[in-house]
Design a protein around this motif. Structure first.
Motif, mmCIF file in Angstrom:
data_model
loop_
_atom_site.group_PDB
_atom_site.id
_atom_site.type_symbol
_atom_site.label_atom_id
_atom_site.label_comp_id
_atom_site.label_asym_id
_atom_site.label_seq_id
_atom_site.Cartn_x
_atom_site.Cartn_y
_atom_site.Cartn_z
ATOM 1 N N UNK A 322 0.805 -1.220 0.000
ATOM 2 C CA UNK A 322 0.000 0.000 0.000
ATOM 3 C C UNK A 322 0.841 1.275 0.000
ATOM 4 N N UNK A 323 2.165 1.161 -0.148
ATOM 5 C CA UNK A 323 3.034 2.341 -0.130
ATOM 6 C C UNK A 323 2.813 3.191 -1.382
ATOM 7 N N UNK A 324 2.775 4.523 -1.200
ATOM 8 C CA UNK A 324 2.664 5.402 -2.354
ATOM 9 C C UNK A 324 4.051 5.661 -2.956
ATOM 10 N N UNK A 325 4.086 6.380 -4.078
ATOM 11 C CA UNK A 325 5.346 6.542 -4.795
ATOM 12 C C UNK A 325 6.363 7.353 -3.988
ATOM 13 N N UNK A 326 5.909 8.330 -3.232
ATOM 14 C CA UNK A 326 6.834 9.113 -2.407
ATOM 15 C C UNK A 326 7.490 8.233 -1.342
ATOM 16 N N UNK A 327 6.698 7.355 -0.737
ATOM 17 C CA UNK A 327 7.256 6.441 0.263
ATOM 18 C C UNK A 327 8.248 5.467 -0.366
ATOM 19 N N UNK A 328 7.936 5.001 -1.572
ATOM 20 C CA UNK A 328 8.855 4.114 -2.278
ATOM 21 C C UNK A 328 10.204 4.804 -2.519
ATOM 22 N N UNK A 329 10.160 6.033 -3.002
ATOM 23 C CA UNK A 329 11.383 6.776 -3.292
ATOM 24 C C UNK A 329 12.188 7.015 -2.026
ATOM 25 N N UNK A 330 11.498 7.388 -0.951
ATOM 26 C CA UNK A 330 12.197 7.659 0.305
ATOM 27 C C UNK A 330 12.897 6.405 0.815
ATOM 28 N N UNK A 331 12.204 5.276 0.753
ATOM 29 C CA UNK A 331 12.811 4.025 1.196
ATOM 30 C C UNK A 331 13.984 3.642 0.300
ATOM 31 N N UNK A 332 13.843 3.887 -1.002
ATOM 32 C CA UNK A 332 14.940 3.599 -1.927
ATOM 33 C C UNK A 332 16.186 4.380 -1.581
ATOM 34 N N UNK A 333 16.013 5.686 -1.281
ATOM 35 C CA UNK A 333 17.154 6.520 -0.880
ATOM 36 C C UNK A 333 17.806 5.986 0.383
ATOM 37 N N UNK A 334 16.983 5.678 1.361
ATOM 38 C CA UNK A 334 17.520 5.248 2.657
ATOM 39 C C UNK A 334 18.317 3.954 2.541
ATOM 40 N N UNK A 335 17.762 2.982 1.823
ATOM 41 C CA UNK A 335 18.456 1.715 1.673
ATOM 42 C C UNK A 335 19.712 1.856 0.818
ATOM 43 N N UNK A 336 19.636 2.693 -0.227
ATOM 44 C CA UNK A 336 20.816 2.913 -1.065
ATOM 45 C C UNK A 336 21.938 3.561 -0.263
ATOM 46 N N UNK A 337 21.577 4.533 0.574
ATOM 47 C CA UNK A 337 22.583 5.185 1.425
ATOM 48 C C UNK A 337 23.182 4.178 2.401
ATOM 49 N N UNK A 338 22.318 3.319 2.973
ATOM 50 C CA UNK A 338 22.809 2.311 3.918
ATOM 51 C C UNK A 338 23.791 1.362 3.238
ATOM 52 N N UNK A 339 23.473 0.941 2.009
ATOM 53 C CA UNK A 339 24.367 0.049 1.276
ATOM 54 C C UNK A 339 25.655 0.776 0.898
ATOM 55 N N UNK A 340 25.535 2.045 0.540
ATOM 56 C CA UNK A 340 26.729 2.833 0.230
ATOM 57 C C UNK A 340 27.639 2.987 1.432
ATOM 58 N N UNK A 341 27.048 3.240 2.603
ATOM 59 C CA UNK A 341 27.845 3.345 3.835
ATOM 60 C C UNK A 341 28.547 2.020 4.122
ATOM 61 N N UNK A 342 27.849 0.912 3.870
ATOM 62 C CA UNK A 342 28.465 -0.401 4.054
ATOM 63 C C UNK A 342 29.678 -0.568 3.146
ATOM 64 N N UNK A 343 29.563 -0.114 1.899
ATOM 65 C CA UNK A 343 30.688 -0.232 0.973
ATOM 66 C C UNK A 343 31.879 0.604 1.429
ATOM 67 N N UNK A 344 31.605 1.763 2.071
ATOM 68 C CA UNK A 344 32.691 2.595 2.594
ATOM 69 C C UNK A 344 33.348 1.924 3.792
ATOM 70 N N UNK A 345 32.530 1.367 4.673
ATOM 71 C CA UNK A 345 33.064 0.679 5.861
ATOM 72 C C UNK A 345 33.990 -0.460 5.451
ATOM 73 N N UNK A 346 33.662 -1.128 4.351
ATOM 74 C CA UNK A 346 34.489 -2.245 3.889
ATOM 75 C C UNK A 346 35.916 -1.810 3.579
ATOM 76 N N UNK A 347 36.097 -0.552 3.155
ATOM 77 C CA UNK A 347 37.447 -0.100 2.814
ATOM 78 C C UNK A 347 38.345 0.009 4.042
ATOM 79 N N UNK A 348 37.763 0.082 5.239
ATOM 80 C CA UNK A 348 38.581 0.126 6.447
ATOM 81 C C UNK A 348 39.195 -1.250 6.746
ATOM 82 N N UNK A 349 38.603 -2.303 6.171
ATOM 83 C CA UNK A 349 39.076 -3.663 6.437
ATOM 84 C C UNK A 349 39.761 -4.292 5.225
ATOM 85 N N UNK A 350 39.366 -3.844 4.025
ATOM 86 C CA UNK A 350 39.940 -4.423 2.810
ATOM 87 C C UNK A 350 40.414 -3.308 1.890
#
Length: 437
Positions: A322-350
């Motif tokens: 039942x999510x509207x398009x604005x909610x979809x976009x907001x969730x997309x941004x949040x998850x993309x940022x979270x995955x991007x932060x994960x990729x940055x954290x990986x550089x501290x170990x590899x």
């Protein structure tokens, strides 16, 4: 920039033709890895390394044109690769493929971020992790607010800078140093680069083709561009893109020859530092920096945009219908940022080299080739066992990697998944024949 719908954010307002399509595809695939890993392949595997790197992307892009034509013929209303998988797969198989796509998204952001971090480190001495963080924050802002329209505008600038750098900088160096002097220096200090019966180089070339096919065939940004193109122009657009793309890694590989013809070197990063130090013309130095930053920014932005589109269009709606398009976009941004932060954290170990990253994740891409082809060319819904074949293949590849190494593991991954798909298809064919009798 305000968008009226998710479709407009993901695809734009209108279909594009060959010209804009080629620019968009080149901007996606002339990446930081192309600029930095192709010289590394030349140094490590000789002349076949440079040629092999050029072929792996070029042939894959050309082949994707015919694959894409089949996809558009069967399912022409999609926006993302996730839409096609939703159309072709059952629920369990769909989620298996989505999980793999999210893993490859992390790989894409990590490798492009690494390329940006390496460039910032070479130019300004800033640690790779800090450079990645600044670069990532910049890309989140411009992709989040700009969407596909701003990405397409940046593509024009990036392609212009890319070809100017790929033509002018090698030309300047070879005129200044002399082609004969460079050749004699390579023969003296690095004769292994010119060996024609280099079996390791030939093995890399063959393995690179599998990695290239898998990487292009499941790339989310490339699928989005497939759906953006006019139907009749898909094949010529990808053919032309592949032919043009092949010239870029060859041009940047030739630049490294100008650096190493005078003596030895420590590692690939020292080579890149020496290359920038040898560009003694301000105009060419600025051009190289703009080309490099444009390549990593455009590729990172395209990857981030496609991941937001996949999450917002194919993942979140299934979890919250039942999510509207604005909610979809907001969730997309949040998850993309979270995955991007994960990729940055990986550089501290590899802190692997870009070529090592390509091999490591190439195991996943090789496992996906035959299952994806089966999904595309099969009629109707595909059994959950086909995505499972890809998972089994990549597990086998990573398991064998510890004893065989990355290149051999790519072959193991591809052969295991392919064999399972063939056995599955063969059993269904035999059952069908027995049923007819």
């Amino acid at each position: 920039m305000l968008y009226q719908s998710f479709r407009e954010y993901a695809q734009g307002a209108a279909k594009i033709g060959i010209g804009l399509g080629v620019i968009s595809i080149l901007a996606r695939w002339v990446t930081g890895i192309t600029i930095f890993a192709s010289p590394e392949a030349l140094v490590k595997y000789g002349i076949f390394g440079g040629i092999g790197y050029a072929l792996m992307g070029a042939i894959a892009l050309m082949a994707f044109g015919w694959l894409g034509k089949r996809v558009r013929k069967e399912f022409g209303d999609g926006l993302t690769i996730g839409d096609f998988f939703q159309f072709k797969l059952h629920r369990v198989g769909y989620w298996m493929m989505i999980a793999i796509l999210l893993i490859t998204s992390i790989e894409g952001l990590f490798t492009q971020g690494m390329a940006a971090g390496v460039l910032v480190n070479i130019l300004f001495g800033i640690p790779i992790s800090i450079g990645m963080l600044c670069f990532f924050l910049f890309c989140v802002v411009y992709v989040g607010f700009g969407g596909i329209v701003l990405i397409q505008r940046l593509a024009f600038v990036q392609v212009i800078c890319m070809f100017a750098a790929a033509i002018l900088i090698p030309l300047y160096f070879f005129i200044a140093k002399g082609v004969e002097n460079v050749y004699q220096g390579i023969r003296l200090y690095h004769p292994y680069l010119l060996v024609l019966n280099n079996h390791e180089g030939l093995f890399f070339m063959c393995t690179g083709l599998f990695i290239g096919f898998g990487q292009v065939f499941v790339d989310q940004a490339t699928w989005q561009r497939l759906y953006m193109l006019e139907g009749k122009k898909i094949v010529p657009t990808f053919l032309l893109s592949g032919l043009i793309w092949a010239t870029v890694p060859l041009a940047f590989s030739s630049l490294i020859m100008v650096v190493i013809f005078t003596g030895s070197f420590n590692n690939i990063y020292s080579l890149l530092f020496d290359l920038i130090r040898k560009i003694d013309t301000i105009f060419l130095l600025v051009l190289f920096v703009l080309c490099s930053f444009g390549a990593v920014t455009s590729a990172f932005g395209a990857g981030l945009h496609s991941m937001i589109s996949l999450i917002a269009g194919n993942v979140y709606p299934l979890l919250k219908p039942d999510a509207n398009e604005r909610q979809k976009m907001r969730m997309g941004y949040m998850l993309a940022i979270a995955i991007g932060v994960l990729s940055i954290v990986l550089t501290f170990f590899f802190t692997p080299t870009l070529l090592e990253l390509l091999f490591f994740f190439g195991i996943i891409y090789a496992a996906l080739i035959v299952p994806l082809l089966f999904i595309v060319f099969s009629k109707g819904k595909v059994d959950n066992f086909i995505p499972l074949c890809a998972l089994i293949g990549l597990v086998a590849g990573y398991t064998s990697r510890y004893k065989l190494g990355n290149l051999d593991a790519v072959w193991v991954s591809m052969m295991v998944s392919s064999l399972l798909v063939i056995v599955h298809w063969g059993s269904k064919f035999i059952k069908k024949q027995l049923g007819n009798h």
